[in-house]
Design a protein around this motif. Sequence first.
Motif, short mmCIF file in Angstrom:
data_model
loop_
_atom_site.label_atom_id
_atom_site.label_comp_id
_atom_site.label_asym_id
_atom_site.label_seq_id
_atom_site.Cartn_x
_atom_site.Cartn_y
_atom_site.Cartn_z
N ALA A 59 0.72 -1.34 0.06
CA ALA A 59 0.16 -0.13 -0.06
C ALA A 59 0.83 1.19 0.14
CB ALA A 59 -0.96 -0.17 1.12
N ASP A 60 1.83 1.49 0.98
CA ASP A 60 2.58 2.75 0.87
C ASP A 60 3.36 2.81 -0.43
OD1 ASP A 60 1.61 2.97 3.47
OD2 ASP A 60 3.42 2.29 4.57
N ALA A 61 4.03 1.81 -0.80
CA ALA A 61 4.69 1.69 -1.90
C ALA A 61 4.05 1.91 -3.15
CB ALA A 61 5.61 0.32 -2.26
N LEU A 62 2.87 1.87 -3.15
CA LEU A 62 2.02 1.99 -4.44
C LEU A 62 1.42 3.31 -4.55
CD1 LEU A 62 0.22 -1.47 -4.83
CD2 LEU A 62 1.74 -0.32 -6.53
N GLU A 63 1.44 4.09 -3.49
CA GLU A 63 0.89 5.46 -3.18
C GLU A 63 1.27 6.37 -4.57
OE1 GLU A 63 0.30 9.29 -0.20
OE2 GLU A 63 1.33 7.67 0.58
N GLY A 64 0.31 6.97 -5.46
CA GLY A 64 0.68 7.80 -6.21
C GLY A 64 1.07 7.10 -7.57
N VAL A 65 1.34 5.99 -7.63
CA VAL A 65 1.92 5.06 -8.68
C VAL A 65 1.45 4.99 -9.80
CG1 VAL A 65 3.22 2.82 -9.28
CG2 VAL A 65 3.81 3.91 -7.25
N GLU A 66 1.96 5.36 -10.74
CA GLU A 66 1.12 5.20 -12.22
C GLU A 66 1.65 3.74 -13.13
OE1 GLU A 66 0.95 8.48 -14.73
OE2 GLU A 66 1.98 9.61 -13.25
N LEU A 67 2.82 3.23 -12.84
CA LEU A 67 3.46 2.28 -13.64
C LEU A 67 4.19 1.47 -12.47
CD1 LEU A 67 4.45 0.88 -16.22
CD2 LEU A 67 6.55 2.51 -15.71
N VAL A 68 3.97 0.12 -12.71
CA VAL A 68 4.72 -0.78 -11.76
C VAL A 68 5.67 -1.65 -12.86
CG1 VAL A 68 4.66 -3.00 -10.62
CG2 VAL A 68 3.13 -1.37 -9.95
N VAL A 69 7.07 -1.75 -12.38
CA VAL A 69 7.91 -2.57 -13.23
C VAL A 69 8.07 -3.71 -12.27
CG1 VAL A 69 10.00 -2.67 -14.56
CG2 VAL A 69 8.91 -0.72 -14.49
N VAL A 109 -3.29 2.02 -10.59
CA VAL A 109 -1.82 1.86 -11.51
C VAL A 109 -2.51 1.76 -12.73
CG1 VAL A 109 -0.20 0.49 -12.14
CG2 VAL A 109 -0.38 1.07 -9.78
N ARG A 110 -2.02 2.41 -13.61
CA ARG A 110 -2.08 2.37 -15.24
C ARG A 110 -1.72 1.19 -16.10
NH1 ARG A 110 0.31 4.04 -19.66
NH2 ARG A 110 1.97 5.13 -18.48
N GLY A 162 -8.90 -3.56 -15.90
CA GLY A 162 -8.87 -2.57 -16.86
C GLY A 162 -7.37 -1.96 -16.93
N MET A 163 -6.64 -2.72 -15.96
CA MET A 163 -5.20 -2.22 -15.76
C MET A 163 -4.60 -2.90 -16.89
SD MET A 163 -2.33 -2.87 -12.73
CE MET A 163 -2.50 -4.61 -12.89
N GLU A 164 -3.65 -1.91 -17.67
CA GLU A 164 -2.79 -2.37 -18.82
C GLU A 164 -1.68 -3.36 -18.16
OE1 GLU A 164 -3.44 1.57 -21.56
OE2 GLU A 164 -1.42 0.94 -20.82
N PHE A 165 -1.37 -4.33 -19.25
CA PHE A 165 -0.10 -5.17 -18.67
C PHE A 165 0.86 -5.31 -19.97
CE2 PHE A 165 -3.07 -8.15 -20.90
CZ PHE A 165 -2.05 -9.19 -21.63
N VAL A 166 2.09 -5.36 -19.78
CA VAL A 166 2.87 -5.60 -20.58
C VAL A 166 3.99 -6.85 -20.31
CG1 VAL A 166 4.93 -4.87 -21.94
CG2 VAL A 166 3.13 -3.49 -21.35
N ILE A 167 4.05 -8.02 -20.96
CA ILE A 167 4.69 -9.04 -20.50
C ILE A 167 6.03 -9.15 -21.45
CG2 ILE A 167 4.81 -11.59 -20.58
CD1 ILE A 167 1.78 -11.56 -19.96
N ILE A 168 7.16 -9.30 -20.97
CA ILE A 168 8.60 -9.51 -21.78
C ILE A 168 9.16 -10.78 -21.12
CG2 ILE A 168 10.65 -8.61 -22.09
CD1 ILE A 168 9.77 -5.67 -21.18
#
Length: 318
Positions: A59-69, A109-110, A162-168
């Motif tokens: 929760a704390d780490a995700l505050e205001g985050v738009e992108l997760v890697v 998160v977008r 509806g969150m977008e994903f990208v898989i590499i």
Amino acid sequence: MARMRILLTGATGFLGKHLSKRLEHSGVRDVHCAVRKSGSCAVGREFVIGELGATTKFADALEGVELVVHVAARSHVMKDEASDPLAEYRRVNVEGTLNLARQAAAEGVRRFIFISSIKVNGELSEEGRPFSPGDVPAPEDDYGVSKWEAEQGLRAIAGETGMEFVIIRPPLVYGPGVKGNFASMVKLVQKGVPLPLGAIQNKRSLVGVDNLVDLIVACMDHPAAANQTFMVSDGHDLSTPELLRRLGRAAGMPARLLPVPAGLLMFGATVLGKRAVAQRVLGSLQADISLTRALLGWEPPVSVEEGLGRCFTSENRF
């Protein structure tokens, strides 16, 4: 991208360190690093989450985050001492990944970028038929199975929220500071150890860490990356002897290769219980990056020669 708040997991690992450095050099300062223990993050703001699993709180780490890697994972272990290796891979790579994805989606998160593995496709590719994202997955080991299960779960969460994903799906990643089999190979070449691999006729895709980082950065805000799975490589596949010779040139010490037939090597490895290891050295494993190129207009910015050379600079030796 510079104004985007990013959550990076695995920031203290091999790939994570290189990605962190690239973000810093690109002027990205708003980075949240999820780490297991305090004081281990070199860039951005640190958030100690402990072990990655089904109950980890972000929760704390995700505050205001738009992108997760999401780079953190239980990596492929050659000599796994866990009593139930698949369960351990699933705990971190599946349960931990999907727990993070659910919390990320709930926080708005977008986009969620997940670093998977070519092992989802399989262990060996057929001659003239490199693995592509559209192939039917055929993971053979526990690590590959866990990555495939995580991919499926991530797609489901994205579809529901509806969150977008990208898989590499990278193949073997090399570069300054890498460990494991690649580092062992380099040391053998540097020591001038004769290797019975001169007659091998295979093709394997590799990816320099700088090329992989470049693709990750491209996927952060490229519209065409949304909800796609990408293969990645240096764009120039090598046989095992070619790789060893190029490593030798980069190290300033020619590789000493003996032309032992592949069949004899496989027989010996099987007798010694090392068949799986021999398959990785003798067989082909190629990645088709045509979709990556077409959708993103992406080309590997660093050549194989330059990438291998970077492994031997004075400040980045193995």
